[in-house]
Design an enzyme around this catalytic site. Structure first.
Site, PDB file in Angstrom:
ATOM      1  N   SER A 186       0.979  -1.287  -0.036  1.00 11.97           N
ATOM      2  CA  SER A 186      -0.110   0.047  -0.016  1.00 11.97           C
ATOM      3  C   SER A 186       0.929   1.189  -0.086  1.00 11.97           C
ATOM      4  CB  SER A 186      -0.841  -0.085   1.279  1.00 11.97           C
ATOM      5  OG  SER A 186      -2.060   0.946   0.925  1.00 11.97           O
ATOM      6  N   HIS A 294      -7.311  -5.224  -1.184  1.00 10.19           N
ATOM      7  CA  HIS A 294      -6.086  -4.576  -0.824  1.00 10.19           C
ATOM      8  C   HIS A 294      -5.814  -4.949   0.195  1.00 10.19           C
ATOM      9  CE1 HIS A 294      -3.795  -1.030  -0.987  1.00 10.19           C
ATOM     10  NE2 HIS A 294      -3.865  -0.807   0.261  1.00 10.19           N
TER      11      HIS A 294
END
Length: 319
Positions: A186, A294
Site C-alpha cells: 500500500s 487490498h
C-alpha cells in the site's frame, strides 16, 4: 513519457479509484490490533532474532527494527540475501514458520522488518508520513481524505534506512548487496516504487505490493519519468503485484459499476507495469492475485517474496 501517455495514465488511475487508498470495503488493515506472540518470541529453528530501536525524525515515533538472521555457519561467500520489509510489526506478526523452513533448500534471507516502537500492528500516522513522498519544493503534503495526517517524509526515510539501519544490519551479519530487496504494501508499495525511481542503487530487487500509485496527484508518475530519463546502471528486477479485487466501493455502486471499476483498476496497474518495463535495465514482473482485495494481498505476497529473494523459482502466475 509523453503528455498523451501521462494523461491516459492519470485518467485510468482516477477512474479506477487509485488516486487515493482503497476504502473500507477493500479490507483495509485494522489499525487497532496489536502484535501478540510472534516467532521472535517463540523462537524458530534455523533463525535467530534480535531487535533494536532507532530514533525517528524530530517529533516522530521511534522505529523498531527486528532482524531475523539465518543460523548458518559460515554464511555464503558473498553474504546472505536480505529482505527489507516495511510495516515490520505486521510482518513479524504474520510471519509463519513454514514459510521460512521452506527456504532451506535455497539460501534463506536475512529479514529486516522495519516497524515502529509500539505494540500496534500498524501505526497509521507514522507510516503515512514515512512512506509518502512530497512534491519537489514542498516539505510535506496532506491527503484530502485524511487532512489531519501529514505526509511527505519518504525521501528522509530512505536516507534514514541507508544511514542508520543498513549499517546496523551489516554489523550483525554478512549481506550480499546485489541480493538486497525492499518490500512494501500500500503506502509501503508507494515508498518502494519511489525509492526505485529516485535511488535505484539502494536495493538490488524491488517488491511493491498493492502500491498507492496515484498519491498526491499522481506524483509517482513524475518519479517514473525521472527514472526513465536516468535509467539504472545495472539490471533491477521489480516484482509488482496487487489483488484483482481492489476497489473502493460506495453505497451508490451497482454490480455493473463495481465490475467496471475492478477492470479499470487492473488496467491502470498493468499500464503502470508496462511503462516500468519499458525503462532500460528495469525487469518488471507482475501478478494479479485472483479474488483478493487490498488488505488481503499483504499476507498473500509475503511467502512469495521470501521464495524469490531466497533464489527459488517464482510461482508461474508471475509474468
Amino acid at each position: 513519457m509523453d503528455l498523451q501517455r501521462r494523461r491516459l495514465s492519470q485518467g485510468l488511475l482516477a477512474a479506477a479509484g487509485l488516486l487515493v487508498l482503497p476504502g473500507p470495503a477493500a479490507a483495509r488493515p485494522d489499525m487497532t490490533r496489536t502484535m501478540g506472540t510472534t516467532v521472535a518470541d517463540t523462537g524458530l529453528a534455523g533463525y535467530r532474532f534480535e531487535s533494536r530501536v532507532f530514533a525517528g525524525a524530530e517529533g516522530r515515533r521511534r522505529h523498531r527494527v527486528w532482524l531475523a538472521i539465518p543460523d548458518r555457519t559460515p554464511p555464503p561467500p558473498a553474504g546472505f540475501p536480505a529482505l527489507y520489509l516495511l510495516d515490520g510489526n505486521a510482518v513479524l506478526s504474520r510471519l509463519r514458520p513454514e514459510w521460512l523452513t521452506a527456504l532451506d533448500e535455497a539460501t534463506p534471507p536475512v529479514l529486516v522488518m522495519i516497524g515502529y516502537d509500539t505494540d500496534l500492528l500498524f501505526d497509521g500516522e507514522a507510516r503515512h508520513y514515512d512512506y509518502t513522498p512530497a512534491p519537489e519544493g514542498q516539505a510535506s503534503v496532506r491527503d484530502a481524505r485524511r487532512p489531519q495526517r501529514e505526509g511527505g517524509g519518504a525521501a528522509a526515510f530512505i536516507e534514514r534506512i541507508e544511514s542508520t539501519i543498513t549499517p546496523w544490519v551489516a554489523s550483525r551479519t554478512q549481506v550480499d548487496a546485489n541480493r538486497k530487496a525492499l518490500w512494501g504494501h500500500s503506502f509501503g508499495g508507494l515508498f518502494t516504487l519511489f525509492t526505485l525511481c529516485t535511488r535505484p542503487q539502494a536495493f538490488g530487487i524491488y517488491m511493491p505490493v498493492s502500491p498507492s500509485l496515484g498519491w498526491a496527484d499522481n506524483l509517482l508518475r513524475q518519479s517514473l519519468d525521472h527514472l526513465a530519463a536516468r535509467p539504472p546502471e545495472r539490471n533491477i528486477p521489480v516484482w509488482l503485484c496487487r489483488g484483482d479485487n481492489e476497489v473502493r466501493v460506495t453505497a451508490e455502486m451497482n454490480a455493473d459499476q463495481l465490475r467496471q471499476r475492478k477492470q479499470q483498476g487492473n488496467a491502470a496497474f498493468n499500464h503502470f507495469a508496462d511503462d516500468l518495463d519499458r525503462i532500460p535495465r528495469v525487469e518488471a514482473h507482475r501478478r494479479l492475485y485472483p479474488g483478493l482485495g487490498h488488505g488481503d494481498t499483504f499476507s498473500a505476497a509475503l511467502p512469495e517474496a521470501l521464495r524469490i529473494v531466497a533464489g527459488l523459482a517464482p510461482d508461474p502466475a508471475w509474468s
